[in-house]
Design a protein around this motif. Structure first.
Motif, PDB file in Angstrom:
ATOM      1  N   ASP A   2       0.811  -1.211   0.000  1.00  0.00           N
ATOM      2  CA  ASP A   2       0.000   0.000   0.000  1.00  0.00           C
ATOM      3  C   ASP A   2       0.847   1.265   0.000  1.00  0.00           C
ATOM      4  O   ASP A   2       0.349   2.353  -0.275  1.00  0.00           O
ATOM      5  N   THR A   3       2.137   1.122   0.355  1.00  0.00           N
ATOM      6  CA  THR A   3       3.003   2.300   0.416  1.00  0.00           C
ATOM      7  C   THR A   3       3.715   2.564  -0.905  1.00  0.00           C
ATOM      8  O   THR A   3       4.462   3.509  -1.023  1.00  0.00           O
ATOM      9  N   GLU A   4       3.491   1.722  -1.915  1.00  0.00           N
ATOM     10  CA  GLU A   4       4.184   1.891  -3.191  1.00  0.00           C
ATOM     11  C   GLU A   4       3.679   3.132  -3.919  1.00  0.00           C
ATOM     12  O   GLU A   4       2.488   3.404  -3.985  1.00  0.00           O
ATOM     13  N   ILE A   5       4.607   3.903  -4.460  1.00  0.00           N
ATOM     14  CA  ILE A   5       4.290   5.084  -5.243  1.00  0.00           C
ATOM     15  C   ILE A   5       5.131   5.055  -6.501  1.00  0.00           C
ATOM     16  O   ILE A   5       6.175   4.406  -6.555  1.00  0.00           O
ATOM     17  N   ASN A   6       4.664   5.711  -7.527  1.00  0.00           N
ATOM     18  CA  ASN A   6       5.407   5.787  -8.774  1.00  0.00           C
ATOM     19  C   ASN A   6       6.302   7.009  -8.753  1.00  0.00           C
ATOM     20  O   ASN A   6       5.822   8.147  -8.766  1.00  0.00           O
ATOM     21  N   LEU A   7       7.596   6.775  -8.704  1.00  0.00           N
ATOM     22  CA  LEU A   7       8.548   7.874  -8.673  1.00  0.00           C
ATOM     23  C   LEU A   7       8.962   8.262 -10.089  1.00  0.00           C
ATOM     24  O   LEU A   7       9.322   7.396 -10.880  1.00  0.00           O
ATOM     25  N   PRO A   8       8.956   9.550 -10.401  1.00  0.00           N
ATOM     26  CA  PRO A   8       9.462   9.989 -11.697  1.00  0.00           C
ATOM     27  C   PRO A   8      10.957   9.663 -11.810  1.00  0.00           C
ATOM     28  O   PRO A   8      11.674   9.582 -10.810  1.00  0.00           O
TER      29      PRO A   8
ATOM     30  N   ILE B  77      18.654  12.433  -3.731  1.00  0.00           N
ATOM     31  CA  ILE B  77      19.733  12.447  -2.738  1.00  0.00           C
ATOM     32  C   ILE B  77      19.095  12.204  -1.368  1.00  0.00           C
ATOM     33  O   ILE B  77      18.345  13.041  -0.870  1.00  0.00           O
ATOM     34  N   VAL B  78      19.394  11.055  -0.771  1.00  0.00           N
ATOM     35  CA  VAL B  78      18.680  10.616   0.436  1.00  0.00           C
ATOM     36  C   VAL B  78      19.630  10.563   1.637  1.00  0.00           C
ATOM     37  O   VAL B  78      20.602   9.806   1.650  1.00  0.00           O
ATOM     38  N   ALA B  79      19.343  11.357   2.658  1.00  0.00           N
ATOM     39  CA  ALA B  79      20.117  11.317   3.901  1.00  0.00           C
ATOM     40  C   ALA B  79      19.698  10.109   4.722  1.00  0.00           C
ATOM     41  O   ALA B  79      18.505   9.839   4.885  1.00  0.00           O
TER      42      ALA B  79
ATOM     43  N   ILE C 182      11.138   6.881  -0.398  1.00  0.00           N
ATOM     44  CA  ILE C 182      11.967   6.926  -1.607  1.00  0.00           C
ATOM     45  C   ILE C 182      12.778   5.637  -1.739  1.00  0.00           C
ATOM     46  O   ILE C 182      12.840   5.030  -2.811  1.00  0.00           O
ATOM     47  N   LEU C 183      13.376   5.190  -0.659  1.00  0.00           N
ATOM     48  CA  LEU C 183      14.166   3.956  -0.705  1.00  0.00           C
ATOM     49  C   LEU C 183      13.283   2.749  -1.013  1.00  0.00           C
ATOM     50  O   LEU C 183      13.710   1.808  -1.682  1.00  0.00           O
TER      51      LEU C 183
END
Length: 286
Positions: A8-14, A19-21, A37-38
């Motif tokens: 349910d947490t899946e999203i379509n990322l462009p 850049i992920v801290a 994002i990860l």
């Protein structure tokens, strides 16, 4: 699409670069946005897949990883940028915010030149955390990364920054800490400083004092863990110090350097007369 235990947490990322801290200690410091994002990116570019793998295991994420670090070649960078034109790629470091004290800026610069969308997700940073712990001025600061390990090169770097009207921030390792603090005291004088280690972890600790005090504190027992040194600006010492404070600084300096050198360094730090301080040092020693 990366796999997750919660579909349910899946999203379509462009497509693009993200850049992920990541946490510098406590895994709870990862932001919900970073976790999303990860969890949903197509590829994670990391320094060490073993380190990043532990974080992904904690998050129950099964993601494809590719190594990108300071040993990566220009061809590796070009290949990664080509993927970004069609896929969502997350860039992480082993801990903290990517590009801080690592060569990731080349990837960002060339990705932007290639027309790739670049997004940053703010989060943990040892530099900022140490500044907040230090109690030193934060309106202006310089992050100088790791100083050279050799004394001569380290001296040149410290000479270059000693006149800056800003708080200085350095990374350092436990075995080199005492030598580094001693040389800082010699060159920068009796400035207020702090040593922070293991930030956000179980044994987090910040010890504050003058550079002379900190050099003496760590002379016999090198600490363990990740270390950040913060040093106050020279303006902190512009007010005339009273004789008791100067004498105390001289006593501290004499614990880890010769009488003559201690007198010279303290004299320079406080604008005092070197000959008078040398005479005082001899009396204290005798």
């Amino acid at each position: 699409m990366a796999r997750t235990s919660d579909p349910d947490t899946e999203i379509n990322l462009p497509a693009g670069l993200y850049i992920v801290a990541t946490p510098i200690g406590n895994l709870g410091d990862l932001t919900p946005r970073a976790a999303d994002i990860l969890r949903n990116c197509d590829l994670i570019a990391c320094e060490d897949s073993r380190v990043t793998g532990k974080l992904l295991h904690h998050l129950e994420i099964d993601a494809k990883m590719v190594r990108y670090n300071d040993h990566s070649k220009p061809a590796d960078r070009a290949a990664l940028i080509r993927k970004m034109t069609e896929q969502s790629v997350a860039l992480v470091s082993d801990a903290g915010t990517p590009l801080i004290s690592d060569p990731g800026y080349k990837l960002v610069r060339e990705a932007r030149e290639a027309g790739v969308a670049v997004t940053t997700l703010p989060g943990a940073s040892a530099v900022i955390s140490a500044l907040t712990l230090s109690g030193l001025p934060t309106d202006k600061f310089l992050f100088a990364g790791f100083l050279p390990s050799k004394a001569g090169a380290r001296r040149r770097e410290l000479e270059n920054v000693k006149s800056l009207d800003a708080t200085l921030v350095f990374y350092e390792s436990g075995p080199r800490l005492a030598a580094c603090l001693t040389q800082m005291a010699e060159i920068l004088g009796s400035r207020e400083a702090a040593v922070s280690r293991e930030i956000s972890k179980k044994f987090e600790e910040t010890v504050a004092g003058t550079l002379f005090e900190l050099a003496a504190c760590y002379a016999k027992a090198p600490p363990k863990g990740e270390i950040v040194i913060t040093v106050g600006p020279p303006a902190e010492n512009q007010e005339e110090a009273d004789p008791a404070k100067i004498e105390q600084a001289l006593r501290e300096a004499m614990q880890h350097m010769s009488t003559s050198k201690a007198a010279g360094e303290v004299a320079r730090a406080y604008g005092a007369d070197r000959k008078e301080l040398y005479a005082l040092a001899l009396r204290l020693k005798g």
